[in-house]
Design an enzyme around this catalytic site. Structure first.
Site, short mmCIF file in Angstrom:
data_model
loop_
_atom_site.label_atom_id
_atom_site.label_comp_id
_atom_site.label_asym_id
_atom_site.label_seq_id
_atom_site.Cartn_x
_atom_site.Cartn_y
_atom_site.Cartn_z
N ARG A 98 -17.65 9.04 1.44
CA ARG A 98 -18.69 8.14 0.94
C ARG A 98 -19.89 8.13 1.88
O ARG A 98 -19.78 8.44 3.05
CB ARG A 98 -18.13 6.73 0.72
CG ARG A 98 -17.42 6.64 -0.61
CD ARG A 98 -16.93 5.27 -0.90
NE ARG A 98 -15.78 4.93 -0.06
CZ ARG A 98 -15.08 3.81 -0.19
NH1 ARG A 98 -15.42 2.93 -1.09
NH2 ARG A 98 -14.04 3.59 0.59
N ARG A 113 5.15 -13.19 -15.12
CA ARG A 113 6.47 -13.73 -14.77
C ARG A 113 6.35 -15.03 -13.97
O ARG A 113 7.04 -16.00 -14.22
CB ARG A 113 7.23 -12.68 -13.93
CG ARG A 113 8.61 -13.08 -13.47
CD ARG A 113 9.11 -12.16 -12.36
NE ARG A 113 8.43 -12.42 -11.09
CZ ARG A 113 8.53 -11.64 -10.01
NH1 ARG A 113 9.24 -10.53 -10.04
NH2 ARG A 113 7.91 -11.96 -8.88
N VAL A 129 2.46 0.91 -6.55
CA VAL A 129 2.50 -0.05 -7.67
C VAL A 129 2.68 0.64 -9.03
O VAL A 129 2.89 -0.03 -10.03
CB VAL A 129 1.26 -0.96 -7.70
CG1 VAL A 129 1.21 -1.85 -6.46
CG2 VAL A 129 -0.03 -0.19 -7.88
N ASP A 184 0.88 -1.18 0.00
CA ASP A 184 0.00 0.00 0.00
C ASP A 184 0.91 1.22 0.00
O ASP A 184 2.00 1.18 0.59
CB ASP A 184 -0.90 0.00 1.26
CG ASP A 184 -2.13 0.90 1.13
OD1 ASP A 184 -2.08 1.88 0.35
OD2 ASP A 184 -3.12 0.64 1.83
N THR A 190 -4.73 6.62 0.28
CA THR A 190 -6.02 6.70 0.99
C THR A 190 -6.11 5.65 2.10
O THR A 190 -7.02 5.70 2.91
CB THR A 190 -7.22 6.49 0.04
OG1 THR A 190 -7.12 5.20 -0.56
CG2 THR A 190 -7.25 7.56 -1.04
N GLY A 191 -5.22 4.68 2.12
CA GLY A 191 -5.29 3.60 3.12
C GLY A 191 -4.78 4.05 4.48
O GLY A 191 -4.20 5.13 4.62
N TYR A 202 -11.67 7.95 -12.57
CA TYR A 202 -11.86 6.62 -11.97
C TYR A 202 -12.47 5.65 -12.99
O TYR A 202 -11.95 4.56 -13.19
CB TYR A 202 -12.77 6.78 -10.75
CG TYR A 202 -12.98 5.51 -9.95
CD1 TYR A 202 -11.91 4.89 -9.31
CD2 TYR A 202 -14.25 4.96 -9.81
CE1 TYR A 202 -12.11 3.74 -8.55
CE2 TYR A 202 -14.46 3.82 -9.05
CZ TYR A 202 -13.39 3.21 -8.42
OH TYR A 202 -13.59 2.07 -7.66
N LYS A 261 -10.48 2.39 -14.61
CA LYS A 261 -10.90 1.00 -14.40
C LYS A 261 -11.26 0.33 -15.73
O LYS A 261 -11.05 -0.87 -15.90
CB LYS A 261 -12.09 0.94 -13.44
CG LYS A 261 -11.75 1.33 -12.01
CD LYS A 261 -10.90 0.28 -11.31
CE LYS A 261 -10.84 0.53 -9.82
NZ LYS A 261 -9.99 -0.46 -9.12
N1 UDP Z 1 -24.40 10.97 -0.94
C1 UDP Z 1 -25.25 11.81 -0.21
N2 UDP Z 1 -24.73 12.43 0.89
C2 UDP Z 1 -23.44 12.28 1.32
C3 UDP Z 1 -22.59 11.41 0.56
C4 UDP Z 1 -23.11 10.79 -0.56
O1 UDP Z 1 -26.44 11.97 -0.54
O2 UDP Z 1 -23.07 12.87 2.32
C5 UDP Z 1 -24.95 10.27 -2.12
C6 UDP Z 1 -24.16 10.49 -3.40
O3 UDP Z 1 -24.57 11.66 -4.07
C7 UDP Z 1 -24.50 9.22 -4.17
C8 UDP Z 1 -24.67 8.17 -3.08
O4 UDP Z 1 -24.89 8.88 -1.87
O5 UDP Z 1 -25.71 9.36 -4.87
C9 UDP Z 1 -23.47 7.25 -2.93
O6 UDP Z 1 -22.33 8.08 -2.85
P1 UDP Z 1 -20.88 7.50 -2.53
O7 UDP Z 1 -19.96 8.68 -2.54
O8 UDP Z 1 -20.89 6.66 -1.31
O9 UDP Z 1 -20.52 6.51 -3.72
P2 UDP Z 1 -20.92 6.39 -5.27
O10 UDP Z 1 -21.91 5.29 -5.31
O11 UDP Z 1 -21.49 7.69 -5.77
O12 UDP Z 1 -19.63 6.06 -5.92
#
Ligand code: UDP
Length: 284
Positions: free
Chosen positions: A157, A77, A28, A2, A6-7, A116, A120
């Protein structure tokens, strides 16, 4: 391995010092010196929270591209198995619901989430290229929203954010009108799915997630009930390109891996709330 972009080191405490476990602080995306021969390489390297990847867009693009290639080279490898943890963000703001693996997605290639999503998508493409060109035994998981203890308290999140707000007795911050949906998988279920996938012969992507779909408003209310908060909610602007609906079709995971989530949302949330209640400042 790591680089702690962010970890959090404290999350390794339960395995630190155990036989069979070694840790290396490394990035990495740089030249890797890894001694020994590997049976399997699991590539989980990447910021995953929108707040984190938008704060580190170049690093996020690098880890999916250069980082994935460096790890594929180790698998090549050593003739090792290779697992790529990809994402439901490959589907972007999806026009097909629920999302099946054969759907190619609706991604804005120049929006704030593109660092992102496209990272991916590139990672999936190079993983398939190493399989086709070099015969590497690859697997690709498309992970949907996952939650559980040891998430970073301030990673932005929705799960740590809502739980933190509920425990502090603050109103929940709902982005938009809260009608957007997500489907939340408990981390223990997810790890079981990843492990099964790594032992399978399936080379194309497999969705791993919990198909129980909730609006963000319903989800917030559930967290407030479980945490005993009556602080209400406040509405904020919806971020650009925030997916409106997200729910995995897991028929393939059921058929190929014999896998489906078994931890009910309430049980997973109780464990996660208990973790944050006992670690109010978050892990250091
Ligand atoms: N969200 C929200 N309030 C917060 C944080 C997130 O309403 O304080 C909403 C965000 O707009 C999204 C959902 O929750 O629609 C999930 O957001 P997250 O950032 O967890 O991950 P995402 O699924 O968007 O990658």
């Amino acid at each position: 391995m790591d680089n702690f972009i962010t970890g959090v080191y404290a999350n390794l405490a339960p395995v630190e010092g155990k036989s069979g476990f070694t840790f290396q602080e490394a990035d990495v995306t740089r030249e890797l010196t890894v001694p020994g021969r590997f049976d399997a390489v699991a590539n989980l390297a990447s910021p995953a929270s929108p707040r984190d990847y938008m704060a580190h867009p170049v690093e996020t693009l690098e880890v999916g591209s250069v980082g994935t290639r460096n790890l594929l080279e180790i698998a090549r490898r050593d003739q090792a198995r290779f697992l790529l943890t990809s994402t439901s963000e490959c589907y972007g703001d999806p026009l097909v619901h629920p999302q099946v693996e054969t759907y190619w997605g609706n991604v804005n290639p120049v929006g704030p989430r593109s660092c992102y999503d496209e990272s991916k998508r590139f990672a999936e493409a190079i993983t398939m290229a190493y399989h086709r060109t070099h015969g590497v035994r690859t697997n690709i998981a498309r992970i949907f929203n996952t939650y559980g203890p040891r998430m970073k308290l301030d990673d932005g999140r929705v799960v740590p954010q809502f739980i933190d707000q509920a425990l502090r007795g603050e109103p929940l911050t709902i982005y938009g009108d809260g009608s957007q949906t997500r489907s939340f998988c408990y981390v223990r279920d997810l790890v079981d799915g990843l492990y099964r996938l790594m032992r399978s012969e399936e080379r194309y992507p497999v969705n791993l997630g919990n198909p129980v779909e909730l609006t963000i408003l319903e989800f917030g209310q559930r967290i407030q009930e479980l945490a005993g908060s009556k602080a209400g909610i406040v509405f904020h602007d919806l971020p650009q390109d925030d997916p409106k609906r997200r729910k995995p079709d897991i028929s393939k995971a059921k058929a190929v891996l014999g896998w489906e989530p078994v931890v009910p949302l309430e049980e997973g949330l109780r464990e996660t709330i208990a973790y944050f209640a006992s670690t109010p400042a978050g892990p250091r």
